[in-house]
Each structure stands twice: as C-alpha cells, then as structure tokens.
Write an enzyme that holds these catalytic residues in place. Structure first.
Site, PDB file in Angstrom:
ATOM      1  CE1 TYR A 127      -3.955  -2.284   5.033  1.00 24.53           C
ATOM      2  CE2 TYR A 127      -3.317  -0.033   4.468  1.00 24.53           C
ATOM      3  CZ  TYR A 127      -3.717  -1.299   4.083  1.00 24.53           C
ATOM      4  OH  TYR A 127      -3.876  -1.578   2.749  1.00 24.53           O
ATOM      5  CB  SER A 137      -0.896   0.020   1.242  1.00 24.93           C
ATOM      6  OG  SER A 137      -1.567   1.261   1.366  1.00 24.93           O
TER       7      SER A 137
END
Length: 246
Positions: free
Chosen positions: A155, A141
């Site tokens: 995250y 990501s």
C-alpha cells in the site's frame, strides 16, 4: 457562472464522504463514486443535496477504464474537479505473508485507479483538448514516505506512486489549465482499518502520532477543498501532509 462539478471516488464513506459534504457546503455539484454500498452513497448524495447543490451517485470500479469513463459522463455536465480518493489496504502483515491477489488488488485500486481517473480528468478538463480547465486532488498517505513496514508496504508503495503521479502530471498539465495536487493523511478514524481485518489498529498505533490522537475525516476534507478552489490557484505539484505531525 455555473457551479464547479467535482467527481469524488470512494465518496460513500470515510474521507470521501466528508469531502463530498465539504464540497457541497462550498457550492460544488458532486458525483459520488462508490464501489459497493449503494445505500451509503445515496445517503451522501441526499446530504449534499440538502446543502443546495446537485449530486448523483455513480457505481464504479476505478481500476476498470469503462467504469471510470462513466464517472465522468454524468448528466450533471462536464467535471471541472476530481478527488481521486478510492483506496484500501485490504491486509495487515509482512509483504512475504501477503497473498498475491491482495497485492494486486491494492495496487490496482490505489495506484492504477488514481492513474486512470487522472487520465480521464486530463482528457475532459485540459483547455488544449477543448475543456474548461480544472483541478485534481489525489488522496495519498503518510505511508508513502514512512513505508509501513510489517503492516502494508505494498500500500505504501502504491501511495508513493500516487505522489509521483501528482508531481509529473502537474507539470504535464500546467499549461492546459489543470492544477494537480495531493493530500497525504496520516492515521484517520475511518473504516479502512476494519476493512484490513484489524479494527483496533488505530488505537493501538496512535502513540506514533506527535499530536497524540488520530485524525477525523472532517479534518482532512478542508485541505482537499482548499486545493480545489481559487485560493490555491498558484498551487500545483504539491502533496500536502495532514497527519498530526507524523
């Protein structure tokens, strides 16, 4: 020559489902890993089969080693590819306000799950262990380098770990016939935002993206397919950012 066989975790929706469809169009047989939604996984399998390839769904929690083993022990044969895509954010907010069980779940799925899947892929694909070689793509990501303050730094930290996994494992497996790369999407129109309790987040933060819009899963999948294929035969240890300039 047999078709490549690729395992896609988190394959029942979002980027995973788009990747399965793109792999099927490219001639890959596919194992569609999913955690809960059997009906969605069955639809993805049916769509892949309609492209003329073999496909099977496999229920698995990627943070459980026995489940990971089942993903790779398939009636379709021995996998030659892995897309470690399963992931979730689960919560939006400051780390100080994020429950410990949520932090643990996010780390388990996004980082431990990727590590365990890559570990099993290395065992079955490495030529020095009797495998035929292969390729691994981890879905990371843009959060890994942006940090995602006030949203989900846990995250982001997990995805930074995924990036390190790509770099290290690529070196470890370079002489064993296995390439390892990553794809780092930015803001993409998937259900991950609603899953974190904020379905409107995507539209609210789109202004951050230099291209002025979120991405679509079908715009991420081709990068994954390319990294798995022969045209990327000299590419390993790379994390390819597909994030609209973010």
């Amino acid at each position: 020559m047999p078709a490549p066989l690729t395992v896609v975790t988190g394959g029942s929706r979002g980027i995973g489902a788009a990747t399965v469809a793109a792999l099927a169009r490219a001639g890959h047989d596919v194992v569609v890993g999913y955690r809960a939604d059997a009906d969605a996984a069955a639809r993805v399998v049916a769509d892949a089969e309609s492209a003329g390839v073999r496909a099977v769904a496999a229920r698995a929690d990627v943070a459980e080693p026995d489940d990971v083993d089942r993903l790779f022990d398939t009636e379709l044969g021995t996998p030659t590819g892995l897309v470690a895509n399963a992931g979730l954010t689960a919560h939006l907010g400051d780390l100080a306000d994020t429950p410990v069980d949520v932090v643990r779940t996010v780390l388990d799925v996004n980082l431990l799950g990727a590590v365990l899947c890559c570990r099993r892929a290395a065992q079955v694909m490495s030529t020095d262990r009797g495998g035929a070689g292969g390729a691994i793509v981890c879905v990371s990501s843009s959060a890994a380098t942006l940090g995602s303050a006030h949203e989900y730094v846990h995250y982001a930290a997990a995805k930074a770990g995924v990036d390190a996994l790509v770099v290290g494992l690529a070196k470890e497996l370079a002489a064993s016939g296995v390439r390892v790369n990553g794809v780092a999407p930015g803001l993409v129109r998937t259900g991950i935002h609603a899953g974190a309790g904020d379905a409107g987040r995507l539209d609210r933060v789109t202004a951050r993206v230099p291209m002025g819009r979120p991405g679509e899963p079908d715009e991420i999948a081709p990068a994954v397919v390319w990294l798995l294929g022969p045209d990327a035969g000299y590419v390993s240890g790379t994390v390819l950012r597909v994030a609209g300039g973010l």
